[in-house]
Design an enzyme around this catalytic site. Structure first.
Site, PDB file in Angstrom:
ATOM      1  N   ASP A  38      47.629  41.848  35.867  1.00 43.68           N
ATOM      2  CA  ASP A  38      47.577  41.326  37.207  1.00 43.68           C
ATOM      3  C   ASP A  38      48.605  42.129  37.935  1.00 43.68           C
ATOM      4  O   ASP A  38      49.838  42.291  37.417  1.00 43.68           O
ATOM      5  CB  ASP A  38      48.035  39.707  37.053  1.00 43.68           C
ATOM      6  N   CYS A 277      34.856  27.446  44.378  1.00 44.91           N
ATOM      7  CA  CYS A 277      33.439  28.032  44.141  1.00 44.91           C
ATOM      8  C   CYS A 277      32.504  27.574  45.106  1.00 44.91           C
ATOM      9  O   CYS A 277      31.954  28.505  45.839  1.00 44.91           O
ATOM     10  CB  CYS A 277      32.975  27.884  42.709  1.00 44.91           C
TER      11      CYS A 277
END
Length: 460
Positions: A38, A277
């Site tokens: 990351d 989502c």
């Protein structure tokens, strides 16, 4: 019994959000050697110090045990990550762009990094939710980087492997999947074999691996989320009609859900869907349809119904207290968009709290895990600290009731399901509950001396 590292596969996961961290941890649990990358050094520091940057039941234990065993590592070193894994999962964010389309800048940046640094065969796996055709863009980005290095002949594969994880149950969904969708190019037997080997430990009792072409795999993810969002908006629209007609949407839900062609899942009326989502995927699918000359009336309706449903609790409060709520104090139970997560993205609570503040109310809000994240996002929403706007974040459901005229329930956490109703009635000055999740039986509320307004059911 975990496999030893020597028998596991070498895997890199780019991105340590919900999808990336769950993917990396669960693959490590099966004996693979996983490196999670990351660019956010804060996240990596948290992970390397034994914590996790999100709330997800069961995930912390898996992360800690596999990190201790040396199977799971976290780094910001891009070169090391690309060198490590034969399988390179891209699990970065795809936020909605201004026009509703998915923003692929992070996906393509990850692809370019792989192409710039790879020295041997890689399977590059799109785990992020991406529009149809993204694999072609990833392939082109990698090929361009290889060409610039003079390595155009270096072999690589691009695979689509969409996730179907529910926040709050992501570990179970990954380790006991109902299906694993893998999109590969026709004739790419090497990539298909590696993906089948990777997922074999998760589907040993029944083959749930669905291998298809890449575009169909990409489309499957959007189609699944759009269908679930549609069911929610369908029931929410019916709930409004049920109230007008004097019907009970809960009885209707049971009646239609008993039909095996319909089923029971995602038929609950409520305060609207949120999260990372459904909102963005409905928008992205609608945008894709428009770009292909087939505007989606269905997706537009799903989104419009959901936007309106997020106002339903405020409308119910206004039906009782009028338009001016100054001098009123409301207890709010639940801030996260759903239970078992601290995710505040697109949460219905944010719409409600903004309206409570706008109309002059005082708020005492409680969520079992999302208070810290709520404080952060509410400060952005309101342009000031929540306390300055009249919102006090408290440490228990009982504390939220102190001095409150009425209770508003937004998220269906388990601890809210069976309160002491007599104590609840005594604590609320107006003995009134606005229930955005239909947690209680109206007859019981009436017998407890409470005025109860829920979703799609007669008031009592």
């Amino acid at each position: 019994m975990l496999l030893s590292r020597a028998h596991g596969m070498k895997i890199t996961v780019i991105g340590t959000g919900y999808v990336g961290l769950v993917t990396g941890a669960c693959l490590a649990e099966m004996g693979n050697h996983v490196v999670c990358l990351d660019v956010d050094a804060r996240k990596i520091d948290i992970l390397n110090s034994g914590g996790i940057p999100i709330h997800e039941p069961g995930l912390l234990e898996i992360v800690r045990s596999n990190a201790a065993a040396g199977r799971l590592e976290f780094t910001t070193d891009v070169a090391r990550s690309v060198a490590h894994g034969t399988l390179q999962f891209i699990a970065v964010g795809t936020p909605p762009d201004e026009d509703g389309s998915a923003d692929l800048q992070y996906v393509l940046a990850a692809a370019r990094s792989i192409g710039r640094l790879m020295t041997d065969y890689k399977v590059i796996i799109d785990k992020s939710t991406v529009p149809v055709g993204t694999a072609d863009k990833v392939r082109a980005a990698v090929a361009d980087e290889l060409a610039q290095r003079g390595h155009s002949g270096m072999a690589f594969s691009v695979v689509s492997n969409p996730e179907f994880l529910k926040e709050g149950a992501a570990v179970a969904d990954f380790t006991r999947p109902d299906r694993v969708v893998v999109g590969v190019d026709e004739g790419d037997d090497r990539a298909a074999m590696l993906m089948r080997s990777l997922y074999a430990p998760f589907i040993r009792n029944r083959d749930r691996l669905l291998v298809m072409d890449i575009k169909s795999a990409e489309f499957t993810k959007y189609a699944a989320n759009a269908m679930l969002a549609t069911r929610i908006s369908f029931m929410n629209e019916l709930s409004r009609l049920a109230e007008v007609m004097g019907a009970d949407i809960e009885a209707v839900r049971i009646g239609i859900g008993s039909d095996p062609r319909i089923g029971t899942h995602f038929l609950y009326a409520g305060a609207g869907y949120g999260g990372s989502c459904f909102p963005k995927d409905v928008k992205a699918l609608a945008r894709t349809a428009a770009e292909n000359g087939l505007p989606s009336q269905m997706m537009a309706a799903v989104e419009a119904v959901n936007d309106a449903q997020k106002q339903v609790l405020a409308r119910k409060v206004a039906s009782v207290y009028g338009e001016d709520w100054r001098g009123k104090t409301f207890a709010v139970w639940g801030l996260a968009f759903k239970p078992n997560t601290d995710d505040m993205r697109e949460a219905p609570s944010r719409v409600l709290l903004a309206e409570l503040v706008r109309r002059g109310a005082q708020v005492r809000a409680y969520d079992p895990v999302a208070a810290e994240e709520a404080a952060r996002v509410l400060a952005l929403d309101l342009g000031c600290a929540p306390e300055q706007a009249g919102i006090t974040l408290v440490n228990s459901a009982t504390e939220a009731l102190s001095g409150a005229d009425a209770l508003i329930i937004v998220t269906e956490w388990k601890e809210f399901r069976t309160p002491d109703f007599e104590a609840l009635a005594s604590a609320l000055r107006d003995r009134r509950i606005f229930d955005g999740r239909n947690l209680y039986e109206p007859a019981l509320m009436r017998d407890s001396g409470l005025h109860y307004l829920s979703i799609g059911r007669p008031a009592c």
